[in-house]
Motif scaffolding. Sequence first.
Motif, PDB file in Angstrom:
ATOM      1  N   UNK A 194       0.837  -1.200   0.000  1.00 55.88           N
ATOM      2  CA  UNK A 194       0.000   0.000   0.000  1.00 55.88           C
ATOM      3  C   UNK A 194       0.879   1.260   0.000  1.00 55.88           C
ATOM      4  N   UNK A 195       0.227   2.393  -0.193  1.00 57.20           N
ATOM      5  CA  UNK A 195       0.959   3.671  -0.175  1.00 57.20           C
ATOM      6  C   UNK A 195       1.702   3.840   1.145  1.00 57.20           C
ATOM      7  N   UNK A 196       1.045   3.475   2.249  1.00 56.80           N
ATOM      8  CA  UNK A 196       1.703   3.661   3.542  1.00 56.80           C
ATOM      9  C   UNK A 196       2.901   2.722   3.693  1.00 56.80           C
ATOM     10  N   UNK A 197       2.747   1.488   3.219  1.00 59.91           N
ATOM     11  CA  UNK A 197       3.870   0.542   3.316  1.00 59.91           C
ATOM     12  C   UNK A 197       5.043   1.019   2.450  1.00 59.91           C
ATOM     13  N   UNK A 198       4.741   1.558   1.284  1.00 55.54           N
ATOM     14  CA  UNK A 198       5.802   2.115   0.429  1.00 55.54           C
ATOM     15  C   UNK A 198       6.444   3.322   1.117  1.00 55.54           C
ATOM     16  N   UNK A 199       5.624   4.118   1.781  1.00 57.81           N
ATOM     17  CA  UNK A 199       6.142   5.312   2.457  1.00 57.81           C
ATOM     18  C   UNK A 199       7.120   4.933   3.573  1.00 57.81           C
ATOM     19  N   UNK A 200       6.724   3.969   4.402  1.00 60.97           N
ATOM     20  CA  UNK A 200       7.649   3.518   5.465  1.00 60.97           C
ATOM     21  C   UNK A 200       8.932   2.965   4.846  1.00 60.97           C
ATOM     22  N   UNK A 201       8.775   2.255   3.744  1.00 64.27           N
ATOM     23  CA  UNK A 201       9.937   1.633   3.085  1.00 64.27           C
ATOM     24  C   UNK A 201      10.874   2.702   2.543  1.00 64.27           C
ATOM     25  N   UNK A 202      10.304   3.751   1.964  1.00 58.80           N
ATOM     26  CA  UNK A 202      11.163   4.801   1.405  1.00 58.80           C
ATOM     27  C   UNK A 202      11.988   5.480   2.499  1.00 58.80           C
ATOM     28  N   UNK A 220      21.060  -5.771  13.503  1.00 60.78           N
ATOM     29  CA  UNK A 220      20.908  -6.027  12.064  1.00 60.78           C
ATOM     30  C   UNK A 220      22.192  -5.698  11.308  1.00 60.78           C
ATOM     31  N   UNK A 221      22.847  -4.621  11.735  1.00 64.38           N
ATOM     32  CA  UNK A 221      24.097  -4.224  11.066  1.00 64.38           C
ATOM     33  C   UNK A 221      25.107  -5.374  11.080  1.00 64.38           C
ATOM     34  N   UNK A 222      25.059  -6.181  12.145  1.00 65.33           N
ATOM     35  CA  UNK A 222      26.034  -7.286  12.253  1.00 65.33           C
ATOM     36  C   UNK A 222      25.699  -8.446  11.325  1.00 65.33           C
ATOM     37  N   UNK A 223      24.478  -8.461  10.760  1.00 68.68           N
ATOM     38  CA  UNK A 223      24.135  -9.639   9.951  1.00 68.68           C
ATOM     39  C   UNK A 223      23.566  -9.313   8.572  1.00 68.68           C
ATOM     40  N   UNK A 224      23.563  -8.049   8.179  1.00 75.55           N
ATOM     41  CA  UNK A 224      22.892  -7.735   6.917  1.00 75.55           C
ATOM     42  C   UNK A 224      23.659  -6.698   6.112  1.00 75.55           C
ATOM     43  N   UNK A 225      23.539  -6.820   4.794  1.00 70.34           N
ATOM     44  CA  UNK A 225      24.196  -5.875   3.894  1.00 70.34           C
ATOM     45  C   UNK A 225      23.229  -4.734   3.549  1.00 70.34           C
ATOM     46  N   UNK A 226      23.714  -3.501   3.606  1.00 70.04           N
ATOM     47  CA  UNK A 226      22.853  -2.330   3.389  1.00 70.04           C
ATOM     48  C   UNK A 226      22.254  -2.306   1.977  1.00 70.04           C
ATOM     49  N   UNK A 227      23.063  -2.642   0.980  1.00 72.77           N
ATOM     50  CA  UNK A 227      22.523  -2.668  -0.394  1.00 72.77           C
ATOM     51  C   UNK A 227      21.438  -3.739  -0.534  1.00 72.77           C
ATOM     52  N   UNK A 228      21.646  -4.877   0.110  1.00 74.56           N
ATOM     53  CA  UNK A 228      20.614  -5.926   0.063  1.00 74.56           C
ATOM     54  C   UNK A 228      19.337  -5.427   0.723  1.00 74.56           C
ATOM     55  N   UNK A 229      19.517  -4.688   1.821  1.00 80.86           N
ATOM     56  CA  UNK A 229      18.330  -4.151   2.500  1.00 80.86           C
ATOM     57  C   UNK A 229      17.531  -3.274   1.531  1.00 80.86           C
ATOM     58  N   UNK A 230      18.252  -2.441   0.773  1.00 77.60           N
ATOM     59  CA  UNK A 230      17.569  -1.581  -0.197  1.00 77.60           C
ATOM     60  C   UNK A 230      16.951  -2.423  -1.315  1.00 77.60           C
ATOM     61  N   UNK A 231      17.730  -3.359  -1.847  1.00 78.05           N
ATOM     62  CA  UNK A 231      17.249  -4.155  -2.991  1.00 78.05           C
ATOM     63  C   UNK A 231      15.982  -4.927  -2.624  1.00 78.05           C
ATOM     64  N   UNK A 232      15.980  -5.521  -1.443  1.00 75.52           N
ATOM     65  CA  UNK A 232      14.835  -6.349  -1.052  1.00 75.52           C
ATOM     66  C   UNK A 232      13.647  -5.465  -0.670  1.00 75.52           C
ATOM     67  N   UNK A 233      13.947  -4.342  -0.017  1.00 78.82           N
ATOM     68  CA  UNK A 233      12.864  -3.425   0.339  1.00 78.82           C
ATOM     69  C   UNK A 233      12.183  -2.904  -0.928  1.00 78.82           C
TER      70      UNK A 233
END
Length: 371
Positions: free
Chosen positions: A183-191, A274-287
């Motif tokens: 939804x628009x709100x879910x996209x907004x939180x994601x952005x 999360x920083x200890x187990x996740x890649x920032x670019x992956x976070x963006x790509x998956x989001x």
Amino acid sequence: MTVTVTRTTVPEHGIVRYASVGGLELEAGGYLPDVTLAYETWGTLNADASNAVLIEHALTGSTHVTRGDTDEPGWWEQLAGPGAPVDTDRFFVVSINIVGGCYGSTGPSSPAPDGAPWGSRFPLVTLRDSTVAEARLADQLGIRSWFAVLGGSMGGARALEWAITFPERVQRCAVISVGAASTAEQIAFAQAQTLAIRQDANFKGGDYYGGPFPEDGLALARRIAHITYRSAAELEGRFGREPQAPESPLQGGVLAARGRYQVESYLDHQGNKLVRRFDANSYIAITEALMSHDICRGRGPLPETLARSGARFFVAAVDSDRLYFPAQSRELAAALPGEVDVHVIEAPIGHDGFLTEIGQLGRQLRAHLSA
Ligand SMILES: CC(=O)SCCNC(=O)CCNC(=O)[C@H](O)C(C)(C)COP(=O)(O)OP(=O)(O)OC[C@H]1O[C@@H](n2cnc3c(N)ncnc32)[C@H](O)[C@@H]1OP(=O)(O)O
Ligand SMILES: N[C@@H](CCO)C(=O)O
């Protein structure tokens, strides 16, 4: 697209494996060559390959649904396993790391054809693209049709996309804690989350693999996300206005030196974890892949789109979810052909209830998989 069906030896259990599924022409126009998918399996595929169940992970999940050969607990530990609702004595269970991820599948930190990490060059991959890649892995495993595909949150969106993109390949589909489209709100939180990362001075457009890493941005993204994963009542009941002793929010003299409230310390902890187990670019790509979630895109109105699938659906929502509202699950269920129950997971915690309330969800799912 032509898919070569290759029957391979069934892999061993509980160990991450890697499959090369070829190049992907992407919905948004890009191309990803030589895609690798990381996956784990549990149980044994039967002779006619009719007992395969695909479990799709959520945003920051991995292939490790439950323990297998290793003792490391998984993120749905009590839901899948011997005798569990997703019974690995009965089913051959598969879990696949999404394209763009950082748990073994091709993602922004993987080497591009020139040997350097993809970084800023990683293409936009939609959930639909990932589903196409996963179908090739299913082919390689000799699975023509899944007995069930299931998941929560982004995992539920992936499951739903499977049922619509490959209707003949999904017999049952469990869509938990997610609707038919972001939804628009879910996209907004994601952005807000992706911007938190992009605005970190260390992000460098995504080309940070030589370090330093955009840790502050990723931790801030997780804080924003985590607030949406928990209900106001849970945060209030758990932390209220308590200070993080011995710190004091009203001492320190200047703003920059004041102590934290407990809830701030908790969010700091979630971010750092999360920083200890996740890649920032992956976070963006998956989001961004999750932002793309819309099963109707290019297909028509919701009822017509859903009518493509002949699967038996299971729809569930956490009653206190303030990110993926139960009303969105009810709307999905109402548009499905035939009677579909919306199972309510009663949990004060909010969205993350689909990960924590395994007892309730397990009972509901066991019945669905037994029917
Ligand atoms: C290799 C891998 O990890 S694979 C990926 C696995 N993860 C996933 O699949 C994602 C899905 N899982 C999740 O999102 C989460 O694990 C959930 C939802 C299941 C549970 O969330 P949790 O963070 O474990 O639970 P909760 O909200 O109770 O937080 C507990 C943590 O907060 C910490 N905490 C609690 N209060 C405070 C406070 N005031 N200040 C600082 N920290 C605090 C606890 O010490 C605990 O820390 P720990 O997790 O390091 O032991
Ligand atoms: N907390 C979970 C749920 C997201 O929907 C995760 O990090 O994947």
